[in-house]
Design a protein around this motif. Structure first.
Motif, PDB file in Angstrom:
ATOM      1  N   TYR A  78      -6.867   9.795  -6.575  1.00  0.00           N
ATOM      2  CA  TYR A  78      -7.814   8.779  -7.034  1.00  0.00           C
ATOM      3  C   TYR A  78      -7.176   8.092  -8.231  1.00  0.00           C
TER       4      TYR A  78
ATOM      5  N   ARG B 270       0.793  -1.234   0.000  1.00  0.00           N
ATOM      6  CA  ARG B 270       0.000   0.000   0.000  1.00  0.00           C
ATOM      7  C   ARG B 270       0.828   1.288   0.000  1.00  0.00           C
TER       8      ARG B 270
ATOM      9  N   TRP C  23       0.508   6.681   0.038  1.00  0.00           N
ATOM     10  CA  TRP C  23      -0.074   5.586   0.804  1.00  0.00           C
ATOM     11  C   TRP C  23      -1.518   5.379   0.354  1.00  0.00           C
ATOM     12  N   ASN C  24      -1.824   4.177  -0.115  1.00  0.00           N
ATOM     13  CA  ASN C  24      -3.173   3.843  -0.580  1.00  0.00           C
ATOM     14  C   ASN C  24      -3.987   3.287   0.585  1.00  0.00           C
ATOM     15  N   PHE C  25      -4.991   4.045   1.030  1.00  0.00           N
ATOM     16  CA  PHE C  25      -5.806   3.599   2.157  1.00  0.00           C
ATOM     17  C   PHE C  25      -7.038   2.822   1.717  1.00  0.00           C
ATOM     18  N   ALA C  26      -7.314   2.804   0.424  1.00  0.00           N
ATOM     19  CA  ALA C  26      -8.422   2.024  -0.142  1.00  0.00           C
ATOM     20  C   ALA C  26      -7.991   1.569  -1.535  1.00  0.00           C
ATOM     21  N   GLU C  27      -8.835   0.774  -2.197  1.00  0.00           N
ATOM     22  CA  GLU C  27      -8.456   0.228  -3.499  1.00  0.00           C
ATOM     23  C   GLU C  27      -8.087   1.307  -4.512  1.00  0.00           C
ATOM     24  N   ARG C  28      -8.843   2.390  -4.585  1.00  0.00           N
ATOM     25  CA  ARG C  28      -8.592   3.446  -5.573  1.00  0.00           C
ATOM     26  C   ARG C  28      -8.192   4.783  -4.953  1.00  0.00           C
ATOM     27  N   TRP C  29      -8.209   4.900  -3.635  1.00  0.00           N
ATOM     28  CA  TRP C  29      -7.941   6.168  -2.958  1.00  0.00           C
ATOM     29  C   TRP C  29      -6.632   6.112  -2.181  1.00  0.00           C
ATOM     30  N   GLY C  30      -5.932   7.247  -2.171  1.00  0.00           N
ATOM     31  CA  GLY C  30      -4.678   7.312  -1.432  1.00  0.00           C
ATOM     32  C   GLY C  30      -4.328   8.722  -1.007  1.00  0.00           C
TER      33      GLY C  30
END
Length: 125
Positions: free
Chosen positions: A123, A50, A92-99
């Motif tokens: 995004y 991530r 740092w990617n905190f979700a599949e498409r968001w960082g």
């Protein structure tokens, strides 16, 4: 905006606008603004699934306008150029498409060094 060509390499373009400065001190009025467009190559080092470090190098094409008015006499100056730019950051990617993206960038405008830090949300398509 940018495009990741490989897991370890990407390209990026950015537009920056400083807004307008309009200030008066000791009967001297200063009005100024600047804009820049940059294109950079990114080297990316993923260190967890991530998180990644990145470094970028490129060129920034910029223009600035300023007017200094003292005793009713305005002195206008317009300048532009293209200079080297570089930066370092952490994503740092905190979700599949968001960082999140933390970055420190360096520019040179008219032989003056300029730097700024930013924290942004990204995004991924």
């Amino acid at each position: 905006g940018g495009y990741k060509l490989f897991r370890w390499f990407g390209i990026e373009g950015a537009y920056m606008d400083t807004g307008n400065l309009d200030e008066t001190q000791n009967d001297v009025r200063i009005e100024a603004n600047a804009r820049a467009f940059s294109v950079c190559a990114l080297g990316i080092l993923p260190f967890t699934p991530r998180a990644e470090l990145f470094a970028k190098v490129g060129a920034a094409s910029w223009s600035s306008e300023s007017t200094v008015t003292e005793s009713g006499e305005p002195l206008k100056r317009e300048t532009s150029g293209t200079d080297f730019t570089w930066g370092l950051g952490l994503a740092w990617n905190f979700a599949e498409r968001w960082g999140l993206r933390l970055e420190l960038e360096y520019f040179t405008f008219e032989n003056e060094d300029s730097r700024f830090g930013s924290l942004g949300i990204r995004y991924t398509f």
